[in-house]
Design a protein around this motif. Structure first.
Motif, PDB file in Angstrom:
ATOM      1  N   LEU A  73      35.311  53.670  40.691  1.00 49.82           N
ATOM      2  CA  LEU A  73      34.635  52.391  40.509  1.00 49.82           C
ATOM      3  C   LEU A  73      33.696  52.366  39.388  1.00 49.82           C
ATOM      4  O   LEU A  73      32.704  53.149  39.152  1.00 49.82           O
ATOM      5  N   ASP A  74      33.970  51.159  38.533  1.00 49.92           N
ATOM      6  CA  ASP A  74      32.849  50.868  37.703  1.00 49.92           C
ATOM      7  C   ASP A  74      31.994  49.712  38.301  1.00 49.92           C
ATOM      8  O   ASP A  74      32.488  48.704  38.442  1.00 49.92           O
ATOM      9  N   ARG A  75      30.599  49.995  38.103  1.00 48.98           N
ATOM     10  CA  ARG A  75      29.746  48.869  38.845  1.00 48.98           C
ATOM     11  C   ARG A  75      28.598  48.760  38.186  1.00 48.98           C
ATOM     12  O   ARG A  75      27.980  49.782  37.578  1.00 48.98           O
ATOM     13  N   ASP A  76      28.043  47.528  38.051  1.00 46.72           N
ATOM     14  CA  ASP A  76      26.680  47.460  37.810  1.00 46.72           C
ATOM     15  C   ASP A  76      26.056  46.508  38.787  1.00 46.72           C
ATOM     16  O   ASP A  76      26.523  46.339  39.730  1.00 46.72           O
ATOM     17  N   THR A  77      25.019  45.977  38.105  1.00 48.52           N
ATOM     18  CA  THR A  77      24.130  44.814  39.099  1.00 48.52           C
ATOM     19  C   THR A  77      25.124  43.477  39.646  1.00 48.52           C
ATOM     20  O   THR A  77      24.686  43.080  40.459  1.00 48.52           O
ATOM     21  N   VAL A  78      25.763  43.189  38.898  1.00 46.13           N
ATOM     22  CA  VAL A  78      26.622  41.899  39.015  1.00 46.13           C
ATOM     23  C   VAL A  78      27.958  41.872  39.412  1.00 46.13           C
ATOM     24  O   VAL A  78      28.616  41.270  39.794  1.00 46.13           O
ATOM     25  N   SER A  79      28.877  43.088  38.861  1.00 49.32           N
ATOM     26  CA  SER A  79      30.299  43.009  39.024  1.00 49.32           C
ATOM     27  C   SER A  79      30.676  44.504  39.471  1.00 49.32           C
ATOM     28  O   SER A  79      30.049  45.683  39.459  1.00 49.32           O
ATOM     29  N   VAL A  80      31.730  44.617  40.176  1.00 50.21           N
ATOM     30  CA  VAL A  80      32.739  45.893  40.225  1.00 50.21           C
ATOM     31  C   VAL A  80      34.167  45.855  39.991  1.00 50.21           C
ATOM     32  O   VAL A  80      34.691  44.656  39.901  1.00 50.21           O
ATOM     33  N   SER A  81      34.530  46.977  39.144  1.00 47.39           N
ATOM     34  CA  SER A  81      35.984  46.809  38.926  1.00 47.39           C
ATOM     35  C   SER A  81      36.425  48.377  39.326  1.00 47.39           C
ATOM     36  O   SER A  81      35.504  49.357  39.244  1.00 47.39           O
ATOM     37  N   LEU A  82      37.829  48.517  39.325  1.00 48.05           N
ATOM     38  CA  LEU A  82      38.450  49.728  39.597  1.00 48.05           C
ATOM     39  C   LEU A  82      38.727  50.206  37.918  1.00 48.05           C
ATOM     40  O   LEU A  82      39.135  49.665  37.045  1.00 48.05           O
ATOM     41  N   THR A  83      38.421  51.660  37.950  1.00 49.33           N
ATOM     42  CA  THR A  83      38.779  52.546  36.989  1.00 49.33           C
ATOM     43  C   THR A  83      40.182  52.748  37.005  1.00 49.33           C
ATOM     44  O   THR A  83      40.952  52.355  37.854  1.00 49.33           O
ATOM     45  N   LYS A  84      40.954  53.439  36.209  1.00 50.73           N
ATOM     46  CA  LYS A  84      42.506  53.666  36.132  1.00 50.73           C
ATOM     47  C   LYS A  84      42.911  54.604  37.179  1.00 50.73           C
ATOM     48  O   LYS A  84      43.721  54.274  37.851  1.00 50.73           O
ATOM     49  N   ALA A  85      41.837  55.476  37.392  1.00 47.29           N
ATOM     50  CA  ALA A  85      41.986  56.391  38.518  1.00 47.29           C
ATOM     51  C   ALA A  85      41.930  55.739  39.799  1.00 47.29           C
ATOM     52  O   ALA A  85      42.462  56.089  40.827  1.00 47.29           O
ATOM     53  N   GLY A  86      40.986  54.796  39.853  1.00 47.73           N
ATOM     54  CA  GLY A  86      40.827  54.080  41.187  1.00 47.73           C
ATOM     55  C   GLY A  86      41.771  53.047  41.435  1.00 47.73           C
ATOM     56  O   GLY A  86      42.220  52.844  42.766  1.00 47.73           O
ATOM     57  N   GLU A  87      42.777  52.793  40.529  1.00 48.97           N
ATOM     58  CA  GLU A  87      43.705  51.855  40.895  1.00 48.97           C
ATOM     59  C   GLU A  87      45.034  52.682  41.448  1.00 48.97           C
ATOM     60  O   GLU A  87      45.559  52.298  42.612  1.00 48.97           O
ATOM     61  N   ILE A  88      45.211  53.863  41.085  1.00 49.68           N
ATOM     62  CA  ILE A  88      46.056  54.859  41.682  1.00 49.68           C
ATOM     63  C   ILE A  88      45.648  55.222  42.988  1.00 49.68           C
ATOM     64  O   ILE A  88      46.440  55.097  43.945  1.00 49.68           O
ATOM     65  N   PHE A  89      44.609  55.532  43.005  1.00 49.20           N
ATOM     66  CA  PHE A  89      43.743  55.964  44.281  1.00 49.20           C
ATOM     67  C   PHE A  89      43.888  54.733  45.477  1.00 49.20           C
ATOM     68  O   PHE A  89      44.050  55.082  46.424  1.00 49.20           O
ATOM     69  N   LEU A  90      43.881  53.519  45.045  1.00 50.98           N
ATOM     70  CA  LEU A  90      43.863  52.378  45.876  1.00 50.98           C
ATOM     71  C   LEU A  90      45.137  52.435  46.569  1.00 50.98           C
ATOM     72  O   LEU A  90      45.323  52.168  47.825  1.00 50.98           O
ATOM     73  N   GLU A  91      46.407  52.662  45.894  1.00 53.33           N
ATOM     74  CA  GLU A  91      47.516  52.421  46.388  1.00 53.33           C
ATOM     75  C   GLU A  91      47.722  53.457  47.548  1.00 53.33           C
ATOM     76  O   GLU A  91      48.416  52.993  48.345  1.00 53.33           O
ATOM     77  N   ASP A  92      47.514  54.460  47.106  1.00 56.73           N
ATOM     78  CA  ASP A  92      47.808  55.848  48.011  1.00 56.73           C
ATOM     79  C   ASP A  92      46.894  55.656  49.207  1.00 56.73           C
ATOM     80  O   ASP A  92      47.246  55.984  50.090  1.00 56.73           O
ATOM     81  N   ALA A  93      45.666  55.276  48.908  1.00 53.77           N
ATOM     82  CA  ALA A  93      44.827  54.961  50.150  1.00 53.77           C
ATOM     83  C   ALA A  93      45.329  53.900  51.058  1.00 53.77           C
ATOM     84  O   ALA A  93      44.792  54.134  52.116  1.00 53.77           O
ATOM     85  N   GLN A  94      45.680  52.724  50.584  1.00 54.49           N
ATOM     86  CA  GLN A  94      46.160  51.951  51.308  1.00 54.49           C
ATOM     87  C   GLN A  94      47.395  52.355  52.422  1.00 54.49           C
ATOM     88  O   GLN A  94      47.311  52.091  53.403  1.00 54.49           O
ATOM     89  N   LYS A  95      48.256  53.025  51.700  1.00 50.23           N
ATOM     90  CA  LYS A  95      49.306  53.797  52.440  1.00 50.23           C
ATOM     91  C   LYS A  95      49.126  54.499  53.513  1.00 50.23           C
ATOM     92  O   LYS A  95      49.645  54.478  54.430  1.00 50.23           O
TER      93      LYS A  95
END
Length: 302
Positions: free
Chosen positions: A48-70
């Motif tokens: 994750l890329d995060r600061d005090t106001v927002s959160v976004s997925l890194t490229k690795a995070g996007e891939i990891f999210l798919e596998d984690a959901q499965k």
């Protein structure tokens, strides 16, 4: 890494907000943030890329999210299947096959069982009735069938009488005895008598021997036949006869069963469903319950 870490990450990744994810998971934001940090440290990947106001997925995070959901989905399915198996709604039920003699009750019972427990696969194991008690003890089958009354005296087994009938004389439709209203053992003295079973133990052969012994006689000629289908074929071909229960419907095999008269013999035939007394399987309990209901219906009709 634990499933908890995956659930926390997936919640943050789907919400893209630690506040919303913490509300969804009912955990504090600091605790949630620490779990995500622990996960990234353990796998050595920034998710994750995060600061005090927002959160976004890194490229690795996007891939990891798919596998984690499965993985989470698979885990939930595994738990669901385990619960279904424990409650008797999923798994496999192995039943010893007894062939044509069970056609009066088994197909209808199986149909209802499948309707109630579609997640349970029923497997029929081909074996002679004499082999089924041993197979039960070894755990090769869950429910078997046995003839005679000896199973009632076996403390390791429970039993349910599914068939009660009377022995008669099975002959081909062309046989001279086929038109008789009744016959005696003396009428059979010149006939070749077929006994089911090879050189091992045979409940069919034992039942026939008991009938003859009670009459103080024995068959003049007899043959051991290994399989029921083979015996039926030989009887239909007028190669011999046998003593079989009247419950068998062999009309389509060109065989009739003539009533046998005896003043001394017990001509009763019993077939029992048998299972291990200490069986904790819900599959067995559910199937036996349906068998009991079927037997009750049949007895009320009779």
């Amino acid at each position: 890494m634990e499933l908890r870490h995956l659930r926390y990450f997936v919640a943050v990744a789907e919400e893209l907000s630690f506040r919303k994810a913490s509300q969804r998971l009912h955990v504090s934001r600091p605790a949630l943030s620490k779990q995500i940090k622990d996960l990234e440290d353990e796998i050595a990947v920034k998710l994750l890329d995060r600061d005090t106001v927002s959160v976004s997925l890194t490229k690795a995070g996007e891939i990891f999210l798919e596998d984690a959901q499965k993985l989470l989905s698979d885990a939930e399915s595994a738990i669901e299947r385990a619960n279904e198996a424990q409650s008797g709604h999923r798994g496999k039920l192995r039943i010893g096959s007894v062939g044509i003699i069970a056609t009066d009750f088994l197909p209808k019972t199986l149909k209802i069982f499948h309707q109630k427990y579609p997640g349970v696969e029923v497997e029929f194991v081909e074996m002679l009735p004499a082999e089924q008690l041993h197979a039960l003890a070894l755990g090769k089958i869950d429910i078997g069938f046995a003839y005679g009354n000896e199973v009632q005296n076996m403390p390791s087994l429970r039993s349910l009488c599914v068939i009660h009938s009377i022995f008669g004389v099975a002959v081909s439709r062309q046989h001279p005895l086929a038109e008789r209203k009744e016959v005696t053992l003396k009428d059979l003295r010149w006939e070749t008598l077929f006994c089911l079973g090879g050189d091992g133990k045979s409940s069919h052969r034992e039942a026939i021997c008991q009938i003859y012994t009670a009459e103080g006689t024995k068959p003049t000629k007899h043959r051991k036949i290994e399989g029921f289908d083979s015996m039926v074929t030989l009887i239909a071909a007028d190669q011999g006869i046998s003593l079989l229960p009247h419950v068998l419907d062999l009309a389509n095999q060109d065989i009739v069963i003539v009533p046998l008269v005896s003043n001394h013999s017990n001509l009763d035939f019993h077939m029992w469903a048998v299972w291990q007394r200490n069986s904790a399987s819900h599959h067995v309990k559910h199937f036996v319950q349906l068998l009991e209901e079927r037997v009750l219906v049949s007895s009320n009709v009779a």
